[in-house]
Motif scaffolding. Structure first.
Motif, PDB file in Angstrom:
ATOM      1  N   GLU A 281      12.548 -84.105 -19.871  1.00 19.22           N
ATOM      2  CA  GLU A 281      11.416 -83.991 -18.948  1.00 19.22           C
ATOM      3  C   GLU A 281      11.080 -85.346 -18.333  1.00 19.22           C
ATOM      4  O   GLU A 281      10.910 -85.473 -17.117  1.00 19.22           O
ATOM      5  CB  GLU A 281      10.201 -83.430 -19.688  1.00 19.22           C
ATOM      6  N   ARG A 282      11.005 -86.371 -19.167  1.00 21.14           N
ATOM      7  CA  ARG A 282      10.644 -87.702 -18.667  1.00 21.14           C
ATOM      8  C   ARG A 282      11.772 -88.311 -17.839  1.00 21.14           C
ATOM      9  O   ARG A 282      11.525 -89.001 -16.854  1.00 21.14           O
ATOM     10  CB  ARG A 282      10.240 -88.607 -19.825  1.00 21.14           C
ATOM     11  N   LYS A 283      13.015 -88.073 -18.240  1.00 18.85           N
ATOM     12  CA  LYS A 283      14.121 -88.573 -17.422  1.00 18.85           C
ATOM     13  C   LYS A 283      14.110 -87.905 -16.055  1.00 18.85           C
ATOM     14  O   LYS A 283      14.421 -88.544 -15.036  1.00 18.85           O
ATOM     15  CB  LYS A 283      15.467 -88.349 -18.110  1.00 18.85           C
ATOM     16  N   GLY A 284      13.750 -86.632 -16.026  1.00 13.81           N
ATOM     17  CA  GLY A 284      13.650 -85.939 -14.749  1.00 13.81           C
ATOM     18  C   GLY A 284      12.654 -86.616 -13.828  1.00 13.81           C
ATOM     19  O   GLY A 284      12.914 -86.811 -12.632  1.00 13.81           O
ATOM     20  N   ARG A 285      11.492 -86.998 -14.374  1.00 12.43           N
ATOM     21  CA  ARG A 285      10.489 -87.697 -13.570  1.00 12.43           C
ATOM     22  C   ARG A 285      11.000 -89.065 -13.126  1.00 12.43           C
ATOM     23  O   ARG A 285      10.711 -89.530 -12.016  1.00 12.43           O
ATOM     24  CB  ARG A 285       9.197 -87.864 -14.370  1.00 12.43           C
ATOM     25  N   LEU A 286      11.758 -89.720 -14.013  1.00 15.54           N
ATOM     26  CA  LEU A 286      12.296 -91.034 -13.687  1.00 15.54           C
ATOM     27  C   LEU A 286      13.308 -90.941 -12.544  1.00 15.54           C
ATOM     28  O   LEU A 286      13.290 -91.753 -11.601  1.00 15.54           O
ATOM     29  CB  LEU A 286      12.944 -91.645 -14.933  1.00 15.54           C
ATOM     30  N   VAL A 287      14.181 -89.938 -12.614  1.00 14.34           N
ATOM     31  CA  VAL A 287      15.165 -89.741 -11.547  1.00 14.34           C
ATOM     32  C   VAL A 287      14.462 -89.386 -10.235  1.00 14.34           C
ATOM     33  O   VAL A 287      14.802 -89.916  -9.165  1.00 14.34           O
ATOM     34  CB  VAL A 287      16.176 -88.649 -11.946  1.00 14.34           C
ATOM     35  N   GLU A 288      13.479 -88.502 -10.295  1.00 13.57           N
ATOM     36  CA  GLU A 288      12.721 -88.157  -9.092  1.00 13.57           C
ATOM     37  C   GLU A 288      12.028 -89.387  -8.509  1.00 13.57           C
ATOM     38  O   GLU A 288      11.957 -89.556  -7.285  1.00 13.57           O
ATOM     39  CB  GLU A 288      11.695 -87.068  -9.410  1.00 13.57           C
ATOM     40  N   SER A 289      11.541 -90.252  -9.393  1.00  6.99           N
ATOM     41  CA  SER A 289      10.878 -91.474  -8.931  1.00  6.99           C
ATOM     42  C   SER A 289      11.868 -92.425  -8.272  1.00  6.99           C
ATOM     43  O   SER A 289      11.531 -93.115  -7.299  1.00  6.99           O
ATOM     44  CB  SER A 289      10.177 -92.174 -10.101  1.00  6.99           C
ATOM     45  N   ALA A 290      13.095 -92.486  -8.795  1.00  6.99           N
ATOM     46  CA  ALA A 290      14.130 -93.319  -8.180  1.00  6.99           C
ATOM     47  C   ALA A 290      14.474 -92.806  -6.785  1.00  6.99           C
ATOM     48  O   ALA A 290      14.622 -93.589  -5.835  1.00  6.99           O
ATOM     49  CB  ALA A 290      15.378 -93.344  -9.054  1.00  6.99           C
ATOM     50  N   VAL A 291      14.586 -91.487  -6.645  1.00  6.57           N
ATOM     51  CA  VAL A 291      14.847 -90.889  -5.334  1.00  6.57           C
ATOM     52  C   VAL A 291      13.666 -91.159  -4.400  1.00  6.57           C
ATOM     53  O   VAL A 291      13.854 -91.529  -3.231  1.00  6.57           O
ATOM     54  CB  VAL A 291      15.108 -89.376  -5.472  1.00  6.57           C
ATOM     55  N   GLY A 292      12.437 -90.987  -4.926  1.00 12.13           N
ATOM     56  CA  GLY A 292      11.256 -91.248  -4.105  1.00 12.13           C
ATOM     57  C   GLY A 292      11.176 -92.697  -3.656  1.00 12.13           C
ATOM     58  O   GLY A 292      10.839 -92.992  -2.496  1.00 12.13           O
ATOM     59  N   ALA A 293      11.491 -93.634  -4.552  1.00 11.84           N
ATOM     60  CA  ALA A 293      11.456 -95.052  -4.195  1.00 11.84           C
ATOM     61  C   ALA A 293      12.494 -95.363  -3.122  1.00 11.84           C
ATOM     62  O   ALA A 293      12.229 -96.133  -2.185  1.00 11.84           O
ATOM     63  CB  ALA A 293      11.709 -95.907  -5.447  1.00 11.84           C
ATOM     64  N   PHE A 294      13.676 -94.772  -3.249  1.00  7.49           N
ATOM     65  CA  PHE A 294      14.704 -94.951  -2.219  1.00  7.49           C
ATOM     66  C   PHE A 294      14.215 -94.438  -0.870  1.00  7.49           C
ATOM     67  O   PHE A 294      14.387 -95.102   0.165  1.00  7.49           O
ATOM     68  CB  PHE A 294      15.977 -94.217  -2.636  1.00  7.49           C
ATOM     69  N   LEU A 295      13.588 -93.267  -0.879  1.00  8.99           N
ATOM     70  CA  LEU A 295      13.102 -92.689   0.375  1.00  8.99           C
ATOM     71  C   LEU A 295      11.970 -93.520   0.984  1.00  8.99           C
ATOM     72  O   LEU A 295      11.903 -93.682   2.201  1.00  8.99           O
ATOM     73  CB  LEU A 295      12.637 -91.251   0.131  1.00  8.99           C
ATOM     74  N   LEU A 296      11.087 -94.063   0.145  1.00 15.36           N
ATOM     75  CA  LEU A 296      10.014 -94.907   0.665  1.00 15.36           C
ATOM     76  C   LEU A 296      10.584 -96.156   1.327  1.00 15.36           C
ATOM     77  O   LEU A 296      10.113 -96.589   2.389  1.00 15.36           O
ATOM     78  CB  LEU A 296       9.060 -95.298  -0.466  1.00 15.36           C
ATOM     79  N   ALA A 297      11.598 -96.751   0.707  1.00 16.48           N
ATOM     80  CA  ALA A 297      12.225 -97.932   1.292  1.00 16.48           C
ATOM     81  C   ALA A 297      12.903 -97.594   2.616  1.00 16.48           C
ATOM     82  O   ALA A 297      12.766 -98.324   3.609  1.00 16.48           O
ATOM     83  CB  ALA A 297      13.235 -98.530   0.319  1.00 16.48           C
ATOM     84  N   GLN A 298      13.622 -96.466   2.641  1.00 14.81           N
ATOM     85  CA  GLN A 298      14.294 -96.066   3.870  1.00 14.81           C
ATOM     86  C   GLN A 298      13.302 -95.689   4.965  1.00 14.81           C
ATOM     87  O   GLN A 298      13.542 -95.952   6.141  1.00 14.81           O
ATOM     88  CB  GLN A 298      15.230 -94.886   3.588  1.00 14.81           C
ATOM     89  N   SER A 299      12.192 -95.077   4.576  1.00 14.97           N
ATOM     90  CA  SER A 299      11.195 -94.668   5.580  1.00 14.97           C
ATOM     91  C   SER A 299      10.601 -95.872   6.294  1.00 14.97           C
ATOM     92  O   SER A 299      10.279 -95.802   7.488  1.00 14.97           O
ATOM     93  CB  SER A 299      10.091 -93.840   4.920  1.00 14.97           C
ATOM     94  N   ALA A 300      10.448 -96.997   5.565  1.00 16.49           N
ATOM     95  CA  ALA A 300       9.911 -98.214   6.184  1.00 16.49           C
ATOM     96  C   ALA A 300      10.882 -98.781   7.206  1.00 16.49           C
ATOM     97  O   ALA A 300      10.462 -99.383   8.208  1.00 16.49           O
ATOM     98  CB  ALA A 300       9.615 -99.254   5.100  1.00 16.49           C
ATOM     99  N   GLN A 301      12.175 -98.586   6.983  1.00 13.14           N
ATOM    100  CA  GLN A 301      13.184 -99.142   7.883  1.00 13.14           C
ATOM    101  C   GLN A 301      13.562 -98.178   8.995  1.00 13.14           C
ATOM    102  O   GLN A 301      13.826 -98.596  10.127  1.00 13.14           O
ATOM    103  CB  GLN A 301      14.433 -99.525   7.084  1.00 13.14           C
ATOM    104  N   GLN A 302      13.588 -96.878   8.680  1.00 14.12           N
ATOM    105  CA  GLN A 302      14.034 -95.882   9.656  1.00 14.12           C
ATOM    106  C   GLN A 302      12.887 -95.123  10.314  1.00 14.12           C
ATOM    107  O   GLN A 302      13.109 -94.275  11.175  1.00 14.12           O
ATOM    108  CB  GLN A 302      14.983 -94.882   8.984  1.00 14.12           C
ATOM    109  N   HIS A 303      11.674 -95.392   9.869  1.00  8.95           N
ATOM    110  CA  HIS A 303      10.466 -94.843  10.501  1.00  8.95           C
ATOM    111  C   HIS A 303      10.417 -93.310  10.449  1.00  8.95           C
ATOM    112  O   HIS A 303      10.433 -92.625  11.476  1.00  8.95           O
ATOM    113  CB  HIS A 303      10.345 -95.328  11.949  1.00  8.95           C
TER     114      HIS A 303
END
Length: 394
Positions: free
Chosen positions: A299-321
């Motif tokens: 369960e916790r690893k699932g949240r960690l993986v989702e958070s890694a995907v979310g962090a990647f998307l937040l970084a990309q959103s800042a660059q790709q708008h």
């Protein structure tokens, strides 16, 4: 071993070699390598360059003016162009007014002085940029390091990246748990909150701000109502305060509350946020010495993986708008919804937990033109997605 160069270095070098057109503004969270990138870029310049390092103790309007005049002195008949780099410019009081005055003087006089400014506090920098420098600058965003960069530079495995995230200063400490935790707390989290948020914005309850991060980071990847967040805090507050403080933590590159995807904007803003850290290390550090079980508990690893995907998307959103949201209707839920113009992508993250894809099916039925991605599937492996090898939009 040769020093690792991020792609942002090439961007900086190219911008410095362009004819004087815009002030280049390098913005990003603390300890993500802005100063290193600037130094590496300067080393590859074919132009004379003056580098000034602002400090909270000695930097003033007069100091900034003096640095600018020194850089102007590098422009001569033999060298008709030069570069000025000012690191941590937000430490200079009323920096934007001085920069506007001197930049406009150079424009009137035809002085080809190319200016690069950097800073950690995106909140203060954005305020200064919009107040006085509208139309005079471009932003270059220095985000947290991604999986591909950590893999290349430090030999990270996927599990390493999930636990230790994208702060390059912490990578050499990953075998010394106590030192790594001390680094994250003392050099990243506390300065980001104390110096980039509390010291530079009107925060009436600093203890509440700190507690909000401490409580919110472990819940990354989960929907949490503002009232439930308040119930976890020791200090009194209200939902408006919590929403505002989440915005400030987002500006500092720490923690944000993703809004629900909803065609009706008012409903979207009133919805409960889905918490998301900007880097998984910010989540794992809050677990302290007990963080290793995050990889063994499904369960916790699932949240960690989702958070890694979310962090990647937040970084990309800042660059790709593009916008990053989430979606739920009844019992159907989608982890992330990306919107860019008329394009929409729905993303579900598979991380070893048993998860139904009925939410993704329901969303595509609701938004027929949406692209659907299942991160962690054979068609979209997690490692490939985090390396940026999967197109986010059709």
């Amino acid at each position: 071993m040769a020093e690792y160069r991020r792609s942002i270095v090439n961007t900086l070098v190219n911008r410095m070699h362009e004819p004087r057109r815009f002030i280049q503004m390098l913005i990003g969270p603390r300890q993500t390598g802005k100063s290193t990138a600037l130094r590496q870029a300067v080393e590859h310049l074919d132009l004379p360059c003056h580098v000034a390092l602002a400090s909270i103790d000695s930097s003033s309007r007069d100091w900034l003016r003096a640095q600018w005049l020194q850089a102007r002195g590098l422009v001569t008949e033999r060298t008709p162009a030069a570069v000025l780099v000012v690191d941590e410019v937000q430490l200079v009081s009323q920096w934007s007014a001085v920069v506007k005055e001197l930049w406009d003087e150079d424009a009137w006089s035809g002085i080809d002085l190319r200016v690069v400014l950097s800073g950690s506090s995106s909140l203060l920098l954005q305020k200064g940029l919009t107040e006085g420098l509208t139309g005079r600058f471009e932003v270059i965003r220095c985000t947290h390091w991604g999986f591909a960069e950590c893999e290349d530079a430090f030999g990270f495995s996927l599990d390493d990246f999930l636990l230790f995230g994208g702060y390059p200063g912490g990578a050499p400490l990953r075998d010394d748990e106590s030192r790594w935790l001390a680094y994250l707390n003392d050099s990243v989290i506390e300065p980001s909150i104390a110096k980039d948020v509390i010291a530079l914005e009107e925060v009436r309850k600093p203890a509440l701000m700190r507690r909000l991060f401490q409580v919110g980071a472990p819940y990354s990847g989960q929907e949490l109502s503002y009232r439930k967040i308040l119930g976890q805090l020791d200090d009194a507050g209200n939902t408006t305060t919590i929403a505002h403080y989440l915005d400030l933590l987002h500006g500092a590159g720490l923690l944000c509350g993703l809004q629900k995807h909803d065609p009706k904007l008012i409903r979207a803003k009133a919805s409960s946020p889905r918490l998301a850290v900007h880097d998984t290390s910010l989540m794992t550090a809050t677990y302290g010495a007990y963080r290793s079980f995050l990889l063994t508990d499904p369960e916790r690893k699932g949240r960690l993986v989702e958070s890694a995907v979310g962090a990647f998307l937040l970084a990309q959103s800042a660059q790709q708008h593009f916008d990053v949201r989430w979606w739920r209707e009844g019992s159907s839920e989608v982890d992330f919804v990306l919107e860019k113009g008329g394009a929409v992508t729905a993303i579900e993250v598979k991380s070893g937990r048993v998860k139904s894809l009925k939410g993704l099916t329901a969303f595509v039925n609701h938004v027929p033109h949406a692209k659907a991605l299942v991160v962690g599937s054979s068609a979209c492996p997690l490692e490939a997605f985090l390396r940026g090898e999967v197109p986010l939009f059709s």
